[in-house]
Motif scaffolding. Structure first.
Motif, PDB file in Angstrom:
ATOM      1  N   ILE A  46      12.084   0.497   7.055  1.00  0.00           N
ATOM      2  CA  ILE A  46      11.028  -0.504   6.867  1.00  0.00           C
ATOM      3  C   ILE A  46      10.014  -0.404   8.011  1.00  0.00           C
ATOM      4  O   ILE A  46       8.806  -0.470   7.798  1.00  0.00           O
ATOM      5  CB  ILE A  46      11.635  -1.924   6.773  1.00  0.00           C
ATOM      6  N   LEU A  47      10.543  -0.185   9.232  1.00  0.00           N
ATOM      7  CA  LEU A  47       9.640  -0.042  10.383  1.00  0.00           C
ATOM      8  C   LEU A  47       8.708   1.155  10.170  1.00  0.00           C
ATOM      9  O   LEU A  47       7.487   1.056  10.324  1.00  0.00           O
ATOM     10  CB  LEU A  47      10.457   0.143  11.663  1.00  0.00           C
ATOM     11  N   ILE A  48       9.318   2.278   9.752  1.00  0.00           N
ATOM     12  CA  ILE A  48       8.511   3.496   9.595  1.00  0.00           C
ATOM     13  C   ILE A  48       7.478   3.319   8.474  1.00  0.00           C
ATOM     14  O   ILE A  48       6.281   3.528   8.660  1.00  0.00           O
ATOM     15  CB  ILE A  48       9.428   4.706   9.293  1.00  0.00           C
ATOM     16  N   PHE A  49       7.973   2.895   7.291  1.00  0.00           N
ATOM     17  CA  PHE A  49       7.053   2.741   6.152  1.00  0.00           C
ATOM     18  C   PHE A  49       6.015   1.665   6.426  1.00  0.00           C
ATOM     19  O   PHE A  49       4.852   1.788   6.047  1.00  0.00           O
ATOM     20  CB  PHE A  49       7.819   2.360   4.882  1.00  0.00           C
ATOM     21  N   GLY A  50       6.466   0.583   7.070  1.00  0.00           N
ATOM     22  CA  GLY A  50       5.559  -0.534   7.327  1.00  0.00           C
ATOM     23  C   GLY A  50       4.399  -0.112   8.210  1.00  0.00           C
ATOM     24  O   GLY A  50       3.244  -0.451   7.951  1.00  0.00           O
ATOM     25  N   LEU A  51       4.713   0.659   9.261  1.00  0.00           N
ATOM     26  CA  LEU A  51       3.644   1.046  10.182  1.00  0.00           C
ATOM     27  C   LEU A  51       2.753   2.127   9.580  1.00  0.00           C
ATOM     28  O   LEU A  51       1.534   2.073   9.684  1.00  0.00           O
ATOM     29  CB  LEU A  51       4.238   1.538  11.507  1.00  0.00           C
ATOM     30  N   LEU A  52       3.386   3.097   8.903  1.00  0.00           N
ATOM     31  CA  LEU A  52       2.585   4.200   8.382  1.00  0.00           C
ATOM     32  C   LEU A  52       1.749   3.786   7.180  1.00  0.00           C
ATOM     33  O   LEU A  52       0.655   4.279   6.965  1.00  0.00           O
ATOM     34  CB  LEU A  52       3.494   5.378   7.981  1.00  0.00           C
ATOM     35  N   GLY A  53       2.308   2.857   6.376  1.00  0.00           N
ATOM     36  CA  GLY A  53       1.662   2.616   5.092  1.00  0.00           C
ATOM     37  C   GLY A  53       0.905   1.312   4.970  1.00  0.00           C
ATOM     38  O   GLY A  53       0.413   0.988   3.889  1.00  0.00           O
ATOM     39  N   ALA A  54       0.782   0.570   6.096  1.00  0.00           N
ATOM     40  CA  ALA A  54       0.198  -0.776   6.013  1.00  0.00           C
ATOM     41  C   ALA A  54      -1.066  -0.826   5.162  1.00  0.00           C
ATOM     42  O   ALA A  54      -1.242  -1.722   4.338  1.00  0.00           O
ATOM     43  CB  ALA A  54      -0.088  -1.301   7.417  1.00  0.00           C
ATOM     44  N   ASN A  55      -1.908   0.155   5.344  1.00  0.00           N
ATOM     45  CA  ASN A  55      -3.188   0.148   4.628  1.00  0.00           C
ATOM     46  C   ASN A  55      -2.981   0.237   3.123  1.00  0.00           C
ATOM     47  O   ASN A  55      -3.718  -0.367   2.344  1.00  0.00           O
ATOM     48  CB  ASN A  55      -4.039   1.319   5.124  1.00  0.00           C
ATOM     49  N   TYR A  56      -1.944   0.978   2.719  1.00  0.00           N
ATOM     50  CA  TYR A  56      -1.683   1.132   1.275  1.00  0.00           C
ATOM     51  C   TYR A  56      -0.975  -0.094   0.713  1.00  0.00           C
ATOM     52  O   TYR A  56      -1.276  -0.550  -0.384  1.00  0.00           O
ATOM     53  CB  TYR A  56      -0.855   2.392   1.015  1.00  0.00           C
ATOM     54  N   TRP A  57      -0.009  -0.630   1.476  1.00  0.00           N
ATOM     55  CA  TRP A  57       0.730  -1.800   0.972  1.00  0.00           C
ATOM     56  C   TRP A  57      -0.238  -2.954   0.726  1.00  0.00           C
ATOM     57  O   TRP A  57      -0.075  -3.729  -0.208  1.00  0.00           O
ATOM     58  CB  TRP A  57       1.829  -2.271   1.928  1.00  0.00           C
ATOM     59  N   ALA A  58      -1.243  -3.051   1.600  1.00  0.00           N
ATOM     60  CA  ALA A  58      -2.190  -4.145   1.445  1.00  0.00           C
ATOM     61  C   ALA A  58      -2.907  -4.057   0.105  1.00  0.00           C
ATOM     62  O   ALA A  58      -3.265  -5.063  -0.492  1.00  0.00           O
ATOM     63  CB  ALA A  58      -3.201  -4.124   2.583  1.00  0.00           C
ATOM     64  N   ARG A  59      -3.088  -2.837  -0.401  1.00  0.00           N
ATOM     65  CA  ARG A  59      -3.751  -2.650  -1.697  1.00  0.00           C
ATOM     66  C   ARG A  59      -2.890  -3.139  -2.861  1.00  0.00           C
ATOM     67  O   ARG A  59      -3.392  -3.439  -3.933  1.00  0.00           O
ATOM     68  CB  ARG A  59      -4.074  -1.172  -1.927  1.00  0.00           C
ATOM     69  N   LEU A  60      -1.562  -3.158  -2.632  1.00  0.00           N
ATOM     70  CA  LEU A  60      -0.663  -3.553  -3.720  1.00  0.00           C
ATOM     71  C   LEU A  60      -0.953  -4.969  -4.186  1.00  0.00           C
ATOM     72  O   LEU A  60      -0.703  -5.327  -5.331  1.00  0.00           O
ATOM     73  CB  LEU A  60       0.799  -3.470  -3.266  1.00  0.00           C
ATOM     74  N   ILE A  61      -1.476  -5.787  -3.267  1.00  0.00           N
ATOM     75  CA  ILE A  61      -1.760  -7.179  -3.615  1.00  0.00           C
ATOM     76  C   ILE A  61      -2.713  -7.233  -4.805  1.00  0.00           C
ATOM     77  O   ILE A  61      -2.689  -8.171  -5.587  1.00  0.00           O
ATOM     78  CB  ILE A  61      -2.374  -7.910  -2.403  1.00  0.00           C
ATOM     79  N   ASN A  62      -3.530  -6.197  -4.948  1.00  0.00           N
ATOM     80  CA  ASN A  62      -4.537  -6.212  -6.015  1.00  0.00           C
ATOM     81  C   ASN A  62      -3.983  -5.873  -7.399  1.00  0.00           C
ATOM     82  O   ASN A  62      -4.704  -5.967  -8.378  1.00  0.00           O
ATOM     83  CB  ASN A  62      -5.666  -5.236  -5.679  1.00  0.00           C
ATOM     84  N   ILE A  63      -2.710  -5.455  -7.458  1.00  0.00           N
ATOM     85  CA  ILE A  63      -2.146  -5.157  -8.783  1.00  0.00           C
ATOM     86  C   ILE A  63      -2.077  -6.464  -9.570  1.00  0.00           C
ATOM     87  O   ILE A  63      -1.474  -7.433  -9.113  1.00  0.00           O
ATOM     88  CB  ILE A  63      -0.732  -4.557  -8.662  1.00  0.00           C
ATOM     89  N   PRO A  64      -2.719  -6.513 -10.742  1.00  0.00           N
ATOM     90  CA  PRO A  64      -2.753  -7.786 -11.458  1.00  0.00           C
ATOM     91  C   PRO A  64      -1.390  -8.160 -12.037  1.00  0.00           C
ATOM     92  O   PRO A  64      -0.639  -7.300 -12.489  1.00  0.00           O
ATOM     93  CB  PRO A  64      -3.768  -7.542 -12.585  1.00  0.00           C
ATOM     94  N   GLU A  65      -1.096  -9.446 -12.001  1.00  0.00           N
ATOM     95  CA  GLU A  65       0.176  -9.933 -12.523  1.00  0.00           C
ATOM     96  C   GLU A  65       0.312  -9.679 -14.017  1.00  0.00           C
ATOM     97  O   GLU A  65       1.405  -9.578 -14.543  1.00  0.00           O
ATOM     98  CB  GLU A  65       0.296 -11.433 -12.273  1.00  0.00           C
ATOM     99  N   SER A  66      -0.836  -9.615 -14.697  1.00  0.00           N
ATOM    100  CA  SER A  66      -0.775  -9.424 -16.147  1.00  0.00           C
ATOM    101  C   SER A  66      -0.157  -8.075 -16.503  1.00  0.00           C
ATOM    102  O   SER A  66       0.345  -7.884 -17.599  1.00  0.00           O
ATOM    103  CB  SER A  66      -2.179  -9.529 -16.734  1.00  0.00           C
ATOM    104  N   LEU A  67      -0.183  -7.126 -15.566  1.00  0.00           N
ATOM    105  CA  LEU A  67       0.476  -5.847 -15.822  1.00  0.00           C
ATOM    106  C   LEU A  67       1.957  -5.922 -15.491  1.00  0.00           C
ATOM    107  O   LEU A  67       2.780  -5.223 -16.068  1.00  0.00           O
ATOM    108  CB  LEU A  67      -0.163  -4.744 -14.975  1.00  0.00           C
ATOM    109  N   ILE A  68       2.284  -6.764 -14.499  1.00  0.00           N
ATOM    110  CA  ILE A  68       3.653  -6.774 -13.985  1.00  0.00           C
ATOM    111  C   ILE A  68       4.601  -7.560 -14.889  1.00  0.00           C
ATOM    112  O   ILE A  68       5.710  -7.117 -15.176  1.00  0.00           O
ATOM    113  CB  ILE A  68       3.687  -7.390 -12.566  1.00  0.00           C
TER     114      ILE A  68
END
Lengths: 493, 178
Positions: A371-393
């Motif tokens: 989690i530490l590794i992915f969290g630090l390396l991917g922060a910029n990408y994870w932040a984009r996940l918020i934009n996935i609309p709930e209507s798809l999920i």
């Protein structure tokens, strides 16, 4: 001895399949944790079906990966859009969002990642160190003690999981009642089976869990209106590593919150949300003159909340593994996952399944490293996940719920049970009944009933057996206090 | 002094609530009433279970139901407005979703998991507000196939095949044994 177990656990975890499952779990957890409204509990309930045919250790690694990943990632939308991804990230908003408004979202997320790592690692260490001691003590427990613990688990959970104690108790008792369906373990009499063969072995509680946490939650979402405008994230998050100065500044508060959060997590019923609020509150009490002030964007506030909520994960597993009493709703589902494989949590687990346990412990440590590794390396990408609309999920989640119920025993009856539980859960949620106690009731009922009846057989029907053991008396008094205190407080106020 | 006043107020409120348990408070607590009725039925039927002089099969369900009745009554008396604001909740969409899911289950036993999922996903996606044909098409086709492979070819879980086992036509994965 312990070192041997740890080394063996480490060797087991290095299996490529386990590593893949772990990483898949973490990524899925981060995905669902980042999307507001998708909780760790729901994700784990829905993904449970994937573990049915796996080895217990493999399945647990997938589920614990989701658990850790989701609790960690809940902080990302809390920081960026002021909406916690999971309930346990609610306290992260206080300082995380102001930081993000000052254009320091990246700094806040990096600090949150490190604090999550510290809290998580501490909690797993606490779990490794203390749970064998608790299990050892619990080996001496007999039926009356386990009965008292089951009662205690239910009362405290009903008390903390909603605004209304009566509603929490009703929810828990209903769960217990559902669990009495099937062949009575003592007399073999069929209870409430209505001649339906599928009910002889009881209501499949995993189907009920999926219904309560997946379907009911989805229905609630739809009735509030799906596809509403979501807050969108457009910020670029730059850089990867937190600065040395930040690390120095958050170190003490992360470690302290990690220890406190683990302890709070180990109390049955107190999950990550409560742990984070308490650790945040303690941090503000200890660091009164912090600059900037807490609530105005102090990274130590983010660290306290995030270390606290991640620390509750390992803490919650202490009563889960040692006593078979779930620490929160996630650990109730994890108990379900173990029971599917005929692994019965409780003190005997520490005698009979040491290999499995230490594989889980070491694996959980490794999960936090990832989690530490992915969290630090991917922060910029994870932040984009918020934009996935709930209507798809949600449509996808409904299908996963369905497959989860079908895959249990390969029959459609369990799907009807799941849908019924979903409908009931939805109506209950609307009327203010918390659902977590119901799931805990499902798990606790067999423990409570079997041990109550076994105790009375031991004592030839005399109730003496419940007040001759000091542990039983203390635990039952605590349960009574849990019910009576809120009533007294209500009258006082 | 302050506490005394407050205590008096709460006691007054509770007694007033007890006195006013009438059609109104019953109507505002429909679930409590339902749970009480349900518990009474459980007690009645659990009472018929054989009892061999000790705690029989009926003992535990009876205790639980009795406790549900007690807490439901407390809940009605202390009616504390924990209910959510109903006006922000629309009851039609969840009813439609439940209807769709029931249809999905029924369809699954005829058409099998794969086809039923491919049929129901576009409907649910469209109802959820997804309008992009590409997204709907992609999710509805690829996701069920992936799930099918994961469950029935890797995890060896038997999924409903339906009367026409179309799913058997899908090629096997070149996996060997996992």
């Amino acid at each position: 001895m312990v070192v041997e177990h740890i080394l063996q656990g480490f060797a087991n975890v290095m299996d490529p399949i386990i590593l893949i499952l772990m990483i898949a779990g973490i990524l899925l957890g981060i995905l669902m944790g980042s999307i507001p409204g998708m909780t760790a509990t729901m994700t784990i309930a829905v993904m449970l079906s994937f573990t049915f045919t796996m080895e217990p250790a493999n399945g647990m690694m997938l589920l614990l990966g989701i658990y850790g990943g989701a609790v960690y990632a809940g902080s990302i939308p809390a920081i960026l859009i002021r909406t916690p991804g999971t309930p346990s990230a609610a306290a992260t908003i206080f300082d995380g969002y102001p930081l993000s408004q000052n254009g320091e979202a990246g700094r806040a997320i990096r600090v949150s990642t490190v604090a999550s790592f510290v809290g998580g690692i501490i909690s797993v260490l606490v779990l490794m160190l203390f749970s064998p001691i608790v299990a050892d003590a619990a080996l001496r427990f007999r039926s009356p003690e386990f009965f008292a613990l089951a009662v205690f688990g239910l009362t405290i959970i009903a008390n903390v999981s909603g605004d209304s104690l009566p509603k929490g108790m009703i929810s828990g008792l209903l769960g217990m009642l559902i669990a009495t369906v099937g062949i009575d373990p003592v007399t073999s009499h069929q209870r409430f089976t209505f001649g339906i063969p599928e009910l002889l072995t009881g209501v499949e509680f995993i189907a009920v869990m999926i219904g309560l946490f997946g379907i009911a939650e989805g229905l609630r979402k739809y009735s509030k209106g799906i596809g509403d405008e979501q807050d969108r994230v457009n910020q670029e998050i730059e850089g990867v590593f937190p600065s040395i100065a930040d690390l120095k500044s958050i170190a003490p508060v992360s470690i302290g919150s990690g220890i406190l959060g683990s302890l709070i997590g180990s109390i049955p019923g107190a999950g990550g949300d409560i742990a984070a609020f308490i650790t945040y509150n303690e941090a503000t009490r200890w660091l009164k003159d912090a600059v900037p002030a807490f609530g105005e964007g102090n990274i130590r506030g983010v660290a306290a909340a995030e270390s606290g909520n991640n620390a509750s994960t390992g803490g919650a597993l202490i009563p889960t593994f040692t006593l078979g009493i779930p620490g929160d709703s996630v650990s109730a589902i994890l108990i379900g996952a173990l029971l599917v494989h005929n692994v019965q949590p409780g003190p005997e687990l520490y005698q009979e399944e040491t290999g499995l346990l230490y594989t889980i412990f070491v694996g959980f440590l490794l999960i936090y490293v990832f989690i530490l590794i992915f969290g630090l390396l991917g922060a910029n990408y994870w932040a984009r996940l918020i934009n996935i609309p709930e209507s798809l999920i949600w449509p996808v989640i409904f299908v996963l719920c369905m497959i989860g119920a079908v895959a249990l025993r390969g029959n459609v009856f369990d799907v009807w049970i799941m849908l019924a539980a979903g409908g009931l859960g939805y109506v209950m949620r609307l009327r203010g009944y918390p659902l977590a106690p119901m799931v805990l009731g499902l798990i606790l009922a067999p423990i409570a009933e079997e041990n109550l009846r076994r105790s009375l057989v031991l004592s030839n029907g005399s109730l003496d057996i419940f007040y001759t053991s000091p542990i039983v008396v203390i635990v039952l008094l605590l349960s009574a206090a849990t019910i009576i205190t809120p009533a007294v407080r209500a009258v006082r106020e | 002094m302050y506490y005394e006043d407050r205590r008096l107020m709460v006691i007054k409120k509770v007694t007033r609530n007890i006195r006013e348990i009438d059609a109104d408070s019953v109507k505002s607590n429909p679930l409590s009433i339902l749970f009480i009725l349900f518990s009474l039925i459980v007690i009645y039927s659990a009472n018929q279970f054989p009892d061999r002089g000790e705690l029989g099969a009926g003992f535990f369900p009876i205790i639980l139901s009795a406790a549900i009745i007690v807490f439901s009554i407390i809940d009605i008396i202390t009616d504390d407005d924990t209910e959510l604001e109903m006006s922000t909740y629309d009851l039609l969409p969840p009813a439609i979703i439940i209807g769709l899911l029931v249809g999905y289950v029924l369809l699954m036993s005829v058409a099998g998991f794969l086809l039923a999922t491919m049929a129901i996903l576009p409907v649910v996606l469209y109802y959820s507000g997804v309008r992009s044909k590409l997204k709907i098409g992609f999710i509805s086709v690829v996701f069920p196939i992936v799930l099918f492979y994961v469950f029935s070819r890797i995890f060896m879980v038997r999924l409903p095949e339906g009367t026409i086992p179309v799913s058997r036509l899908l090629p096997h994965l070149p996996l060997g044994v996992i």
